[in-house]
Design a protein around this motif. Structure first.
Motif, mmCIF file in Angstrom:
data_model
loop_
_atom_site.group_PDB
_atom_site.id
_atom_site.type_symbol
_atom_site.label_atom_id
_atom_site.label_comp_id
_atom_site.label_asym_id
_atom_site.label_seq_id
_atom_site.Cartn_x
_atom_site.Cartn_y
_atom_site.Cartn_z
ATOM 1 N N GLU A 139 13.745 -0.297 1.276
ATOM 2 C CA GLU A 139 13.495 -0.121 -0.333
ATOM 3 C C GLU A 139 12.128 -0.753 -0.577
ATOM 4 O OE1 GLU A 139 15.248 -1.378 -4.517
ATOM 5 O OE2 GLU A 139 16.838 -1.306 -2.744
ATOM 6 N N LEU A 140 11.848 -1.675 0.051
ATOM 7 C CA LEU A 140 10.490 -2.163 -0.396
ATOM 8 C C LEU A 140 9.223 -1.456 0.275
ATOM 9 C CD1 LEU A 140 8.780 -4.455 -1.720
ATOM 10 C CD2 LEU A 140 9.159 -5.924 0.538
ATOM 11 N N GLU A 141 9.308 -0.784 1.455
ATOM 12 C CA GLU A 141 8.505 -0.056 1.984
ATOM 13 C C GLU A 141 8.199 1.183 1.328
ATOM 14 O OE1 GLU A 141 9.061 -1.275 6.656
ATOM 15 O OE2 GLU A 141 10.175 0.352 5.796
ATOM 16 N N GLU A 142 9.375 1.670 0.702
ATOM 17 C CA GLU A 142 9.298 3.003 -0.297
ATOM 18 C C GLU A 142 8.606 2.532 -1.395
ATOM 19 O OE1 GLU A 142 13.426 4.200 -0.771
ATOM 20 O OE2 GLU A 142 13.486 5.393 1.078
ATOM 21 N N LEU A 143 8.633 1.461 -2.072
ATOM 22 C CA LEU A 143 8.188 1.174 -3.181
ATOM 23 C C LEU A 143 6.673 1.093 -3.080
ATOM 24 C CD1 LEU A 143 8.445 0.145 -6.167
ATOM 25 C CD2 LEU A 143 8.751 -2.329 -5.111
ATOM 26 N N PRO A 188 3.125 -10.758 1.699
ATOM 27 C CA PRO A 188 1.846 -10.023 1.916
ATOM 28 C C PRO A 188 1.640 -9.064 3.060
ATOM 29 C CG PRO A 188 1.262 -12.308 2.451
ATOM 30 C CD PRO A 188 2.834 -12.343 1.973
ATOM 31 N N ASP A 189 2.297 -9.058 3.727
ATOM 32 C CA ASP A 189 2.043 -8.308 5.027
ATOM 33 C C ASP A 189 2.628 -6.772 4.961
ATOM 34 O OD1 ASP A 189 1.140 -10.302 6.784
ATOM 35 O OD2 ASP A 189 2.888 -10.706 7.949
ATOM 36 N N ILE A 190 3.376 -6.739 3.822
ATOM 37 C CA ILE A 190 3.991 -5.229 3.624
ATOM 38 C C ILE A 190 2.475 -4.208 3.181
ATOM 39 C CG2 ILE A 190 6.292 -5.923 2.964
ATOM 40 C CD1 ILE A 190 5.308 -5.427 -0.101
ATOM 41 N N PHE A 191 1.794 -5.051 2.755
ATOM 42 C CA PHE A 191 0.238 -4.274 2.293
ATOM 43 C C PHE A 191 -0.198 -4.058 3.439
ATOM 44 C CE2 PHE A 191 1.861 -6.618 -1.601
ATOM 45 C CZ PHE A 191 1.860 -5.671 -2.458
ATOM 46 N N GLU A 199 3.554 -2.701 -10.809
ATOM 47 C CA GLU A 199 3.801 -3.647 -11.474
ATOM 48 C C GLU A 199 5.056 -4.482 -10.750
ATOM 49 O OE1 GLU A 199 5.342 -4.417 -16.128
ATOM 50 O OE2 GLU A 199 5.589 -2.590 -15.393
ATOM 51 N N ASN A 200 6.058 -3.741 -9.910
ATOM 52 C CA ASN A 200 7.008 -4.288 -9.392
ATOM 53 C C ASN A 200 6.468 -4.886 -8.042
ATOM 54 O OD1 ASN A 200 9.734 -3.813 -10.524
ATOM 55 N ND2 ASN A 200 8.877 -1.892 -11.054
ATOM 56 N N LEU A 201 5.255 -4.615 -7.474
ATOM 57 C CA LEU A 201 4.847 -5.002 -6.200
ATOM 58 C C LEU A 201 3.898 -6.504 -6.420
ATOM 59 C CD1 LEU A 201 3.694 -1.710 -4.448
ATOM 60 C CD2 LEU A 201 5.557 -3.392 -3.635
ATOM 61 N N VAL A 202 3.758 -6.714 -7.765
ATOM 62 C CA VAL A 202 2.954 -7.850 -7.962
ATOM 63 C C VAL A 202 3.500 -9.089 -7.105
ATOM 64 C CG1 VAL A 202 2.062 -9.514 -9.539
ATOM 65 C CG2 VAL A 202 1.675 -7.178 -9.936
#
Length: 362
Positions: A4-8, A35-38, A25-28
């Motif tokens: 779900e986070l990767e989709e976001l 931080p690695d998801i970015f 806004e939800n990723l802040v």
């Protein structure tokens, strides 16, 4: 299957502005916690975030917050600080008088200065906004932003305080130190003199960053005569005033002090932050590198100021710096440095200021 986070994270590149806004806004919070998801897919999310700096101001606000937090990661820092197109965008936006996110842009620039190669900014040029009244050298524009932008006088949405952390980091490099002590052609002013007036400013960020910048520039020993000359940089009053309180000196001492230190009001207060006081003391230590400077400091009664400071501020770092400075001022010039009376010790090494070497997070 993507989480779900990767989709976001994927939604930050969505064609719909409203979807991008909700996603960003939800990723802040994840820019601090995960931080690695970015950095997935060879930094594709970072690439998208850099483009969104130019999006709607509300989206750009969240994007800049994320990038400020992510710049604590060394790989992300390199990715951002070495992207010339991205830097051009940041520098052009921060100088605009109506830019609503100018303070966040200032914070991001301060963090990017942690990348050593960022010192190349000294050679960067861009056309300045006519409202700024600067020239095309980016460093001059940033300096004028910091000065003219104080109190929101250039941009109602910004004070540009965090640019001073950019200056503090840049002045760890010799070439940038030289910039700060050279008169600029476009206005005939030495850049460090634009900063010295903020050593007693109400903003803690300004006071701390200016103190660090002055100290780092003071490593340039050939500029010390200009630092001390009243008709040149004249730094002594601006370094001494923040460390002096409402002490009473005897008449002979008081009359010999610099004019700015005489007849101070009875409610005069020294800086409330011991680390800033210590930084100013270390600047004075650096300025004792020459006999001429030591003699000048003796003649204007710097020692009594240090003596009273040592009594009044119960801080180990301040006490240590007071003792080293007192030792330099009270020693016999005909002999090698020796321990002075009152338990003062020999001068120790003073290093480039690292207090502002921490990445800003928001």
């Amino acid at each position: 299957m993507p989480t779900e986070l990767e989709e976001l994270v994927g939604f930050i590149a969505n064609p719909s502005q409203q979807i991008r806004l909700v996603a960003i806004e939800n990723l802040v919070p994840y820019s601090l916690s995960q931080p690695d998801i970015f950095k997935a897919d060879k930094f594709v999310p970072i690439k998208n975030l850099k483009l969104l700096v130019k999006d709607h101001p509300q989206i750009a606000e969240h994007v800049l917050t994320i990038l400020i937090n992510l710049s604590a990661d060394r790989e992300v820092l390199e990715n951002l600080a070495t992207d010339e197109t991205f830097l051009d965008t940041i520098l052009s936006y921060v100088t605009l008088p109506n830019e609503p996110n100018a303070n966040l842009l200032s914070m991001l620039l301060a963090n990017l200065a942690k990348w050593d190669a960022f010192q190349s900014i000294l050679a960067s040029k861009q056309p300045p906004p006519k409202e700024l009244g600067s020239d095309d050298l980016v460093m001059n524009q940033l300096m004028d932003l910091f000065v003219k932008g104080a109190e929101g006088t250039y941009n109602k949405d910004a004070d540009y305080d965090h640019l001073v952390y950019l200056f503090a980091d840049l002045t760890k490099h010799a070439e940038l130190r030289h910039y700060f002590v050279r008169k600029q052609d476009y206005d005939g002013v030495i850049p460090i003199t634009k900063l010295k007036v903020f050593t007693e400013h109400k903003s803690h960020v300004r006071r701390k960053g200016v103190a660090s910048t002055i100290k780092n520039v003071a490593f340039d020993v050939p500029s010390h005569p200009a630092f001390l000359a009243e008709d040149d940089i004249n730094i002594l009053p601006y370094v001494l005033l923040p460390i002096i309180g409402n002490e009473e000196f005897d008449e002979e001492e008081a009359m010999a002090m610099l004019p700015d230190l005489q007849l101070l009001p009875p409610d005069k207060e020294r800086d409330s932050d011991p680390t800033i006081i210590q930084t100013h003391l270390e600047t004075l230590l650096l300025l004792t590198s020459t006999r001429e400077a030591r003699d000048l400091m003796r003649s204007v009664q710097v020692y009594p100021v240090i003596r009273e400071l040592h009594k009044k501020v119960a801080d180990e770092g301040v006490g240590d710096a007071c003792e080293r400075l007192a030792n330099m001022l009270m020693r016999d010039e005909e002999d090698a440095p020796t321990q002075a009376s009152g338990g003062f010790i020999d001068q120790g090494a003073v290093e480039d200021d690292d207090d502002d070497d921490k990445v800003v997070e928001v």
